[in-house]
Every structure is written in structure tokens, then in C-alpha cells.
Scaffold this active site. Structure first.
Site, short mmCIF file in Angstrom:
data_model
loop_
_atom_site.label_atom_id
_atom_site.label_comp_id
_atom_site.label_asym_id
_atom_site.label_seq_id
_atom_site.Cartn_x
_atom_site.Cartn_y
_atom_site.Cartn_z
N GLY A 178 0.80 -1.22 0.00
CA GLY A 178 0.00 0.00 0.00
C GLY A 178 0.83 1.27 0.00
O GLY A 178 0.30 2.37 0.10
N SER A 205 4.86 0.92 -4.08
CA SER A 205 6.13 0.38 -4.63
C SER A 205 6.07 0.30 -6.14
O SER A 205 7.07 0.52 -6.82
CB SER A 205 6.44 -0.99 -4.02
OG SER A 205 5.54 -1.97 -4.51
N SER A 206 4.88 0.00 -6.70
CA SER A 206 4.78 -0.13 -8.16
C SER A 206 5.00 1.22 -8.83
O SER A 206 5.70 1.32 -9.84
CB SER A 206 3.41 -0.70 -8.57
OG SER A 206 2.36 0.16 -8.16
N ALA A 237 6.65 3.83 -7.54
CA ALA A 237 8.03 4.30 -7.33
C ALA A 237 8.99 3.60 -8.29
O ALA A 237 9.87 4.25 -8.86
CB ALA A 237 8.44 4.07 -5.87
N ASP A 274 -0.71 7.53 -7.52
CA ASP A 274 0.57 7.06 -6.96
C ASP A 274 1.76 7.55 -7.79
O ASP A 274 2.70 8.13 -7.23
CB ASP A 274 0.59 5.52 -6.84
CG ASP A 274 -0.38 5.01 -5.78
OD1 ASP A 274 -1.08 5.83 -5.15
OD2 ASP A 274 -0.43 3.78 -5.57
#
Ligand SMILES: Nc1ncnc2c1ncn2[C@@H]1O[C@H](COP(=O)(O)OP(=O)(O)OP(=O)(O)O)[C@@H](O)[C@H]1O
Ligand SMILES: C[C@@](O)(CCO)CC(=O)[O-]
Ligand SMILES: [Mg+2]
Length: 333
Positions: free
Chosen positions: A113, A116-117, A119, A160
Site C-alpha cells: 500500500g 512500490s509499483s 516508485a 501514486d
């Protein structure tokens, strides 16, 4: 030539999932980062070295003398799909296909959550675009990061990759964002230690939405409204105590609505209730849920809440907002 780029993790303070349906959300970059080196290679292939990611589908068999490794190539390729799509998009943008080696190290737990994907996509796009001589603005990197998530996940709001590329504290709605003033947020992040796949959780909410639109639509609308309210509170001229109290209440409502969408788990809710009992003004899931992390707003009670999270079986992390998004760390000619 070699380029090192880095990009931060994020927490979503309010509005995950409903943001996929065009509602606003509020998120902040935090001080955990993913680092990506990119360099040309001579064999003309794309090579990805992901140093700290678990690859599923590996079977090892051994006899007295030898060890045999078998990999499920489909699963291994899927794990690296964010990096692969990010590299392809930059090469398309640059109109060049070259042999490039990308090497990744990350401080961000995967599927927790914390973005990470996004970034890994943003840092890859930053490093490879610089290597290919493309001058992209942070907004352009964010857009390519969003495209990467769309290609892999099928659905993504883009929040994100935007927070990871731009950094700081953002109010985001349908691809546009407003920078919110930096306020010191006394938060504690609690990690359950388990993970959830954003692709699957977004698909789960979509199924409920399609099956029961008359029930799910009002939940998403309430989420949108509470995010607008949270923005008003953040921008208002209230004293800190009142601000935190109101934000805490909105967090608790947001958690309940996320639970109603089916993205909480017992471990997440255990950490949420343990934090509230230890004095947090608010606590909720952050990110896609299904495992991963929650966060608590705990002015003057951060260490008590961190201890309560530990006792409830979680891993507490006291983090700070990172003002910086994508960063080019080093360029070696
Ligand atoms: N260090 C890394 N190296 C390569 N790929 C990574 C790395 N970190 C994350 N990924 C990719 O991102 C996927 C996890 O993304 P996912 O969106 O499901 O979770 P998250 O981004 O950590 O959480 P959220 O989307 O809820 O914020 C991994 O399965 C992998 O494909
Ligand atoms: C679940 C979600 O709302 C946030 C994941 O961090 C997905 C998205 O916005 O793309
Ligand atoms: Mg993600």
C-alpha cells in the site's frame, strides 16, 4: 554512460479506491525510496536486475551432486511487468530501441500500500529517459508512470505515480493536482507484514460496483465528499488540535467505508483499532488494502501507538513527508 534515479513511496491519507472512479484523494510522498541504475549494454537486450524482489514460481531440485532450478517464466515476467512497460514507454517516447540494463534496489515493501509499483515505474522512467537524452518534466514522468500502471493493472487513477514523481503533499483529481501546504503530520504507519495486489483489489471493487451500483455508488460519493472536507480542514485557519481532531474523525469514516468496499482484512482492522485504543485520533487503511499498511494520526501519542501496533502483531514505522519526488542522483559519463 550510467544514470541513477530515485523515487519515493507514498501514503494515501484519504480517498484510495474512490479516486479510481474520478473522486478526489489526498496523498503524500514519504521518505522511503526506490533506486534505479540505467546503463547501455552491448547485447542489444533489455536486462532487468531486480535485487530485492521475490520471484514466485521457482522450483529447486537436487541430487547428491547437482542442483536444478526451474522457473515459471510467466510468473517471473509478471512480477517485472511494471519495469518492462516503463522501459518500453520511454523507448517509444524517445523513438529509440537500445540495449539497456536496469538495476533496482528498493527500501519500499512490495504490495504493502506504499506505492512500490509507482516508485519503481517513476524511478525507471527517470533513469532511462535521462540515459536516452530525453528531457522529461516531472509531470511528463508522472503521466508515463500512470500509463505504465494502466497497462499492468488495467485500471489506475494515476495518483501514486503523480505523488512519487512530484513529491510533497497533494490533492489529486482526475489527472490534475494541487500542492497542499506542508503541515507536520504526527503519523505512524503500521505494516501487517502481508501483501495485497492492487490490480486484484481494484478489480474486486469494480465487481461489487457492477453487481450493486445502487449500494456502491453512494459509498464512493461519501468518500469523495469526505476528501473535499479533509482538504477544507487542511487549508482552514484552525488551530492544530482542532485540525487533527477533525481529520481523525474523517479518517475513521474513510476506514469504515473502505471496509464496506471489502478491502480491509482482520490484521489491518486489528492495527486500526489498537491504534485508536492507544490514543490515535484516527486510523485507516492506506493504499489498496487486502493486507499491507494502515496509518494512524497520533499527535503526542506516536510512541504509544507504535507500541500498540507492535503488540497487535504489526510493524510500526514513523515516517516523514518527503518534499522531493523523482530525483536524478548521479550521472556518470
Ligand atoms: N523493487 C521492485 N523491483 C521490481 N518490481 C517491483 C519492485 N517493487 C514493486 N514492484 C512491482 O510492483 C508490484 C506491486 O505493486 P502493487 O501496486 O500491487 O502494490 P504497491 O504498489 O506496493 O501498493 P499500492 O499500489 O497499494 O500502493 C510488484 O508485484 C512488482 O511487480
Ligand atoms: C487503490 C488505489 O486507489 C490506490 C493504490 O495506492 C488505486 C489507484 O488509485 O490507482
Ligand atoms: Mg501500486
Amino acid at each position: 554512460m550510467r544514470v541513477l534515479a530515485s523515487a519515493p513511496a507514498k501514503i494515501i491519507l484519504f480517498g484510495e479506491h474512490s479516486v479510481v472512479y474520478g473522486k478526489p484523494a489526498i496523498a503524500a510522498a514519504i521518505d522511503l525510496r526506490t533506486y534505479v541504475w540505467a546503463e547501455f549494454n552491448k547485447n542489444g537486450r533489455i536486462r532487468i536486475e531486480a535485487k530485492d524482489i521475490r520471484v514466485p514460481g521457482l522450483t529447486v531440485s537436487f541430487s547428491d551432486k547437482e542442483i536444478y532450478f526451474e522457473t515459471d517464466y510467466g510468473k517471473a515476467a509478471e512480477v517485472l511487468s511494471y519495469v518492462r512497460e516503463a522501459i518500453n514507454l520511454v523507448m517509444e517516447e524517445a523513438g529509440q530501441k537500445k540495449g539497456v540494463t536496469v538495476s533496482i534496489t528498493s527500501q519500499i515493501p512490495v504490495g504493502a500500500g506504499l506505492g512500490s509499483s509507482a516508485a519503481v515505474a517513476v524511478a525507471t522512467i527517470g533513469a532511462v529517459s535521462r540515459l536516452l537524452g530525453l528531457e522529461l518534466t516531472k509531470e511528463e514522468v508522472a503521466k508515463l508512470g500512470h500509463k505504465t500502471e494502466l497497462l499492468v493493472q488495467g485500471a489506475s487513477s494515476g495518483i501514486d505515480p503523480t505523488v512519487s514523481a512530484i513529491g510533497g503533499f497533494l490533492y489529486y483529481e482526475k489527472g490534475t493536482f494541487e500542492e497542499l501546504p506542508a503541515i507536520e503530520l504526527p503519523i505512524v504507519v503500521g505494516y501487517t507484514g502481508s501483501s495485497g495486489s492492487t490490480k486484484e483489489l481494484v478489480a474486486k471493487v469494480r465487481r461489487s460496483f457492477e453487481e450493486m451500483p445502487e449500494i456502491i455508488t453512494p459509498i464512493l460519493n461519501s468518500m469523495g465528499k469526505l476528501v473535499e472536507k479533509a482538504r477544507e480542514v487542511i487549508l482552514a485557519d484552525y488551530d492544530k488540535e482542532l485540525k487533527f481532531q477533525l481529520l481523525g474523525r474523517l479518517m475513521n469514516i474513510n476506514h469504515g467505508l473502505l471496509d464496506a468496499l471489502g478491502v480491509s482484512t482482520k490484521s489491518l482492522s486489528d492495527l486500526v483499532y489498537a491504534s485508536r485504543e492507544a490514543g490515535a485520533l484516527g486510523a485507516k487503511i492506506t493504499g489498496a488494502g487486502g493486507g499491507g499498511c494502515m496509518y494512524a494520526l497520533a499527535p503526542g501519542k506516536q510512541s504509544e501507538v507504535a507500541t500498540a501496533i507492535k503488540i497487535a502483531g504489526g510493524m510500526p514505522m514513523i515516517t516523514k513527508i518527503s518534499r522531493e519526488g523523482l530525483r536524478i542522483e548521479e550521472v556518470e559519463e
